[in-house]
Write a protein that holds these residues in place. Structure first.
Motif, PDB file in Angstrom:
ATOM      1  N   ILE A  23       2.345  11.854   3.026  1.00  0.00           N
ATOM      2  CA  ILE A  23       1.913  11.990   1.617  1.00  0.00           C
ATOM      3  C   ILE A  23       1.022  13.227   1.479  1.00  0.00           C
ATOM      4  CG2 ILE A  23       0.442  10.947  -0.160  1.00  0.00           C
ATOM      5  CD1 ILE A  23       2.514   8.935  -0.078  1.00  0.00           C
ATOM      6  N   LEU A  24       0.072  13.392   2.409  1.00  0.00           N
ATOM      7  CA  LEU A  24      -0.809  14.579   2.409  1.00  0.00           C
ATOM      8  C   LEU A  24       0.028  15.839   2.592  1.00  0.00           C
ATOM      9  CD1 LEU A  24      -3.631  15.956   2.550  1.00  0.00           C
ATOM     10  CD2 LEU A  24      -3.602  15.478   5.028  1.00  0.00           C
ATOM     11  N   ALA A  25       0.971  15.801   3.525  1.00  0.00           N
ATOM     12  CA  ALA A  25       1.821  16.977   3.795  1.00  0.00           C
ATOM     13  C   ALA A  25       2.659  17.322   2.562  1.00  0.00           C
ATOM     14  CB  ALA A  25       2.723  16.691   4.994  1.00  0.00           C
ATOM     15  N   ASP A  26       3.171  16.309   1.865  1.00  0.00           N
ATOM     16  CA  ASP A  26       3.958  16.545   0.645  1.00  0.00           C
ATOM     17  C   ASP A  26       3.090  17.211  -0.416  1.00  0.00           C
ATOM     18  OD1 ASP A  26       6.434  14.539  -1.092  1.00  0.00           O
ATOM     19  OD2 ASP A  26       5.423  16.368  -1.737  1.00  0.00           O
ATOM     20  N   PHE A  27       1.882  16.704  -0.583  1.00  0.00           N
ATOM     21  CA  PHE A  27       0.943  17.297  -1.557  1.00  0.00           C
ATOM     22  C   PHE A  27       0.660  18.756  -1.205  1.00  0.00           C
ATOM     23  CE2 PHE A  27      -2.516  17.811  -4.437  1.00  0.00           C
ATOM     24  CZ  PHE A  27      -3.491  18.517  -3.749  1.00  0.00           C
ATOM     25  N   LEU A  28       0.460  19.054   0.089  1.00  0.00           N
ATOM     26  CA  LEU A  28       0.130  20.423   0.500  1.00  0.00           C
ATOM     27  C   LEU A  28       1.241  21.393   0.126  1.00  0.00           C
ATOM     28  CD1 LEU A  28      -1.525  19.811   3.997  1.00  0.00           C
ATOM     29  CD2 LEU A  28      -2.665  20.608   1.900  1.00  0.00           C
ATOM     30  N   VAL A  29       2.512  21.003   0.351  1.00  0.00           N
ATOM     31  CA  VAL A  29       3.606  21.924  -0.003  1.00  0.00           C
ATOM     32  C   VAL A  29       3.845  21.913  -1.511  1.00  0.00           C
ATOM     33  CG1 VAL A  29       4.721  21.966   2.268  1.00  0.00           C
ATOM     34  CG2 VAL A  29       5.396  20.243   0.608  1.00  0.00           C
ATOM     35  N   SER A  30       3.704  20.754  -2.173  1.00  0.00           N
ATOM     36  CA  SER A  30       3.946  20.693  -3.635  1.00  0.00           C
ATOM     37  C   SER A  30       2.905  21.508  -4.398  1.00  0.00           C
ATOM     38  CB  SER A  30       3.908  19.241  -4.121  1.00  0.00           C
ATOM     39  OG  SER A  30       4.877  18.486  -3.439  1.00  0.00           O
ATOM     40  N   SER A  50       0.845  -1.211   0.000  1.00  0.00           N
ATOM     41  CA  SER A  50       0.000   0.000   0.000  1.00  0.00           C
ATOM     42  C   SER A  50       0.869   1.246   0.000  1.00  0.00           C
ATOM     43  CB  SER A  50      -0.904   0.014   1.231  1.00  0.00           C
ATOM     44  OG  SER A  50      -1.477  -1.244   1.396  1.00  0.00           O
ATOM     45  N   ILE A  51       1.972   1.182   0.731  1.00  0.00           N
ATOM     46  CA  ILE A  51       2.879   2.346   0.807  1.00  0.00           C
ATOM     47  C   ILE A  51       3.483   2.629  -0.566  1.00  0.00           C
ATOM     48  CG2 ILE A  51       5.103   3.138   1.772  1.00  0.00           C
ATOM     49  CD1 ILE A  51       4.243   1.646   4.392  1.00  0.00           C
ATOM     50  N   ILE A  52       3.904   1.578  -1.261  1.00  0.00           N
ATOM     51  CA  ILE A  52       4.473   1.754  -2.608  1.00  0.00           C
ATOM     52  C   ILE A  52       3.423   2.350  -3.546  1.00  0.00           C
ATOM     53  CG2 ILE A  52       5.261   0.460  -4.654  1.00  0.00           C
ATOM     54  CD1 ILE A  52       6.752  -1.414  -2.624  1.00  0.00           C
ATOM     55  N   ALA A  53       2.188   1.850  -3.446  1.00  0.00           N
ATOM     56  CA  ALA A  53       1.107   2.362  -4.314  1.00  0.00           C
ATOM     57  C   ALA A  53       0.880   3.851  -4.049  1.00  0.00           C
ATOM     58  CB  ALA A  53      -0.169   1.567  -4.059  1.00  0.00           C
ATOM     59  N   LEU A  54       0.898   4.243  -2.783  1.00  0.00           N
ATOM     60  CA  LEU A  54       0.650   5.653  -2.440  1.00  0.00           C
ATOM     61  C   LEU A  54       1.801   6.540  -2.895  1.00  0.00           C
ATOM     62  CD1 LEU A  54      -0.899   5.602   1.158  1.00  0.00           C
ATOM     63  CD2 LEU A  54      -2.037   5.996  -1.037  1.00  0.00           C
ATOM     64  N   CYS A  55       3.036   6.071  -2.692  1.00  0.00           N
ATOM     65  CA  CYS A  55       4.207   6.878  -3.101  1.00  0.00           C
ATOM     66  C   CYS A  55       4.240   7.025  -4.619  1.00  0.00           C
ATOM     67  CB  CYS A  55       5.496   6.234  -2.593  1.00  0.00           C
ATOM     68  SG  CYS A  55       5.682   6.332  -0.799  1.00  0.00           S
ATOM     69  N   THR A  56       3.888   5.964  -5.332  1.00  0.00           N
ATOM     70  CA  THR A  56       3.835   6.024  -6.810  1.00  0.00           C
ATOM     71  C   THR A  56       2.781   7.035  -7.254  1.00  0.00           C
ATOM     72  OG1 THR A  56       4.469   3.697  -6.871  1.00  0.00           O
ATOM     73  CG2 THR A  56       3.524   4.622  -8.896  1.00  0.00           C
ATOM     74  N   TYR A  57       1.635   6.964  -6.599  1.00  0.00           N
ATOM     75  CA  TYR A  57       0.538   7.885  -6.928  1.00  0.00           C
ATOM     76  C   TYR A  57       0.996   9.337  -6.708  1.00  0.00           C
ATOM     77  CZ  TYR A  57      -4.090   9.993  -7.084  1.00  0.00           C
ATOM     78  OH  TYR A  57      -5.172  10.772  -7.424  1.00  0.00           O
ATOM     79  N   LEU A  58       1.630   9.577  -5.566  1.00  0.00           N
ATOM     80  CA  LEU A  58       2.061  10.944  -5.236  1.00  0.00           C
ATOM     81  C   LEU A  58       3.084  11.456  -6.239  1.00  0.00           C
ATOM     82  CD1 LEU A  58       2.101  13.364  -3.167  1.00  0.00           C
ATOM     83  CD2 LEU A  58       4.103  12.236  -2.174  1.00  0.00           C
ATOM     84  N   GLN A  59       4.056  10.624  -6.596  1.00  0.00           N
ATOM     85  CA  GLN A  59       5.100  11.071  -7.523  1.00  0.00           C
ATOM     86  C   GLN A  59       4.521  11.410  -8.891  1.00  0.00           C
ATOM     87  OE1 GLN A  59       8.135  12.015  -6.798  1.00  0.00           O
ATOM     88  NE2 GLN A  59       7.666  11.540  -4.662  1.00  0.00           N
ATOM     89  N   GLN A  60       3.545  10.586  -9.340  1.00  0.00           N
ATOM     90  CA  GLN A  60       2.901  10.900 -10.628  1.00  0.00           C
ATOM     91  C   GLN A  60       2.117  12.208 -10.514  1.00  0.00           C
ATOM     92  OE1 GLN A  60       0.744   7.269 -10.915  1.00  0.00           O
ATOM     93  NE2 GLN A  60       2.278   6.224 -12.170  1.00  0.00           N
ATOM     94  N   LEU A  61       1.446  12.389  -9.377  1.00  0.00           N
ATOM     95  CA  LEU A  61       0.640  13.598  -9.163  1.00  0.00           C
ATOM     96  C   LEU A  61       1.528  14.834  -9.139  1.00  0.00           C
ATOM     97  CD1 LEU A  61      -1.986  15.048  -8.381  1.00  0.00           C
ATOM     98  CD2 LEU A  61      -1.621  14.280  -6.023  1.00  0.00           C
TER      99      LEU A  61
END
Ligand SMILES: O=P(O)(O)OC[C@@]1(O)O[C@H](CO)[C@@H](O)[C@@H]1O
Ligand SMILES: [Mn+2]
Length: 439
Positions: A262-269, A154-165
């Motif tokens: 992941i949420l925190a990374d999205f907020l700053v990105s 699940s962690i890999i899936a979320l990190c992949t999703y975030l990097q693509q986003l």
């Protein structure tokens, strides 16, 4: 507030509080004792005979604690000098003063559940610090780490999703950005199901890919104030505020902490925030709660993953900390028994720190219990009222329900759920985004 309702307690036989004190907490203590047993040879290798003696001492102290609990003995003062020992003993004296008219004593099945449950974890810490040289041992570390390793997929899936986003984030229009914000908020919400104190320390990792199940889980969100969070942050961004600060009061380590980062990374990105402040626990707490060791260990693990996008996340997160865009705070208040309405009196420095935030996210059930004082509120009492004067900044509880307390529901909503699904308050199946602040 004049007279807030009574606290949840073990006085209510059969209640979730009662069953937690009677069954789950002794189970957690037994697992802690077993963990110490299983590390006996490690302690000997590291510290020789002293290590073996220390293990025996810690086990005997925890066994004494379990006996006090199971025979409903009076709550006794802490004896080992630590930064918060006096605060704890003053709190115990206060509860004793409330009972001076009666012949009652603060006891496990009599005093507020919030007090005795927090006290239990603080006594575990006391037993460990009284047992040098193993006085830095975290009896819950093994289960926290295991829950992380078991959630790898699940962690890999979320990190992949975030990097693509993150790669396409500049091209997203406002509604697409809002949609992604809502997705990652919901992932952080459901990450809160992975909590080891509810499961009595049994592994509770995330096996499925939570991204694909958000639509199916939507009906289980009982209060959904995500729109308020969006308008608050997007308006800050539109006003080109130089600094937009979001504070996250963390809960569980492992998978839930990954969803929060992941949420925190999205907020700053996405520039919906320019800085994120995290608050963890100073001592091992409620089995799976995040300490600074867990926070740093997890980022290190993610950074050294052999999966490309996962290790990219870890490197970025380490960088945010180095650059000061992410700040981790340690404060003893989070592991005291106090309701949050007492923070401005008990920890004015922390209250002042929280006042600097544009938005505070409180993760998990224990935080919700402390926000609302763990009291027997009617389901339809407004969240603002239950906060009982705690308003450091606009805030939102992001919580799956694991205790018999919920406020801010529509008239009849709670009663209807009780009739159709009696366990709706305590299984973690339902969740909320409950906001308090300017609309
Ligand atoms: O804060 P979290 O991790 O979401 O949940 C804390 C918790 O597991 O501990 C208590 C039961 O022992 C309840 O408040 C809740 O079930
Ligand atoms: Mn927790």
């Amino acid at each position: 507030m004049a007279n807030p309702p009574a606290s949840l307690s073990g006085q209510d036989v059969g209640s979730f509080a009662y069953l937690t004190i009677k069954d789950r907490i002794p189970q957690i203590l037994t697992k802690a004792i077993d963990t110490l047993h299983r590390h006996k040879s490690e302690f000997f290798e590291k510290h020789g005979k002293e290590g073996t003696e220390a293990e025996k001492k810690a086990i005997s102290l925890l066994s004494k604690l379990r006996n006090e609990l199971q025979t409903d003995k009076p709550i006794i003062p802490l004896v080992e000098k630590f930064v918060d020992t006096d605060i704890w003993n003053r709190y115990l004296e206060y509860h004793q003063s409330l009972l001076n008219e009666s012949d009652e004593k603060p006891r496990w099945f009599y005093s507020p559940w919030l007090f005795v449950e927090c006290y239990m974890y603080r006594r575990i810490h006391e037993a460990i610090i009284q047992s040098p040289p193993i006085d830095d041992f975290d009896v819950f570390k093994e289960s926290k780490d295991q829950s992380f390793f078991e959630s790898q997929e699940s962690i890999i899936a979320l990190c992949t999703y975030l990097q693509q986003l993150v790669r396409t984030i500049e091209d997203l229009d406002e509604s697409q950005l809002k949609n992604e914000f809502f997705k990652l908020l919901q992932i952080s919400l459901w990450g809160n199901k992975c909590d080891l104190s509810l499961s009595g320390g049994e592994s509770h990792s995330q096996k499925t890919n939570v991204i694909n199940s958000l639509e199916d889980l939507k009906p289980f969100i009982l209060v959904n104030d995500m729109e308020h969070l969006w308008s608050l942050l997007s308006n800050c961004k539109k006003r080109e505020k130089t600094s937009i600060r979001v504070d996250i009061v963390l809960d569980n380590s492992g998978f839930e902490l990954v969803t929060d980062l992941i949420l925190a990374d999205f907020l700053v990105s996405s520039e919906l925030a320019t800085e994120i402040h995290f608050y963890g626990k100073t001592i091992p707490w409620f089995v799976s709660d995040t300490t600074i060791h867990d926070f740093n260990w997890l980022i290190e693990q993610v950074k050294h993953s052999n999966h490309e996008w996962t290790s990219k996340c870890g490197a970025d997160w380490e960088n945010y900390i180095k650059m000061g865009r992410w700040v981790y705070h340690d404060h003893i208040f989070w592991t005291l028994p106090h309701e949050y309405c007492a923070m401005s009196q008990v920890a004015p420095d922390l209250y002042a720190e929280l006042q600097k935030a544009h938005l505070i996210l409180f993760k998990g059930d224990l935080n919700y219990r402390k926000l609302t004082g763990d009291r027997k509120w009617e389901f339809s009492v407004p969240f603002h009222e239950a906060l009982n004067g705690f308003h450091p900044a606009p805030l939102c509880s992001v919580r799956t329900l694991k205790a018999e307390i919920q406020v801010g529901l529509q008239p009849g909503q709670g009663e209807q759920l009780t009739a159709s699904e009696p366990s709706w308050l305590t299984t973690g199946k339902y969740g909320i985004f409950q906001y308090d602040g300017p609309l």
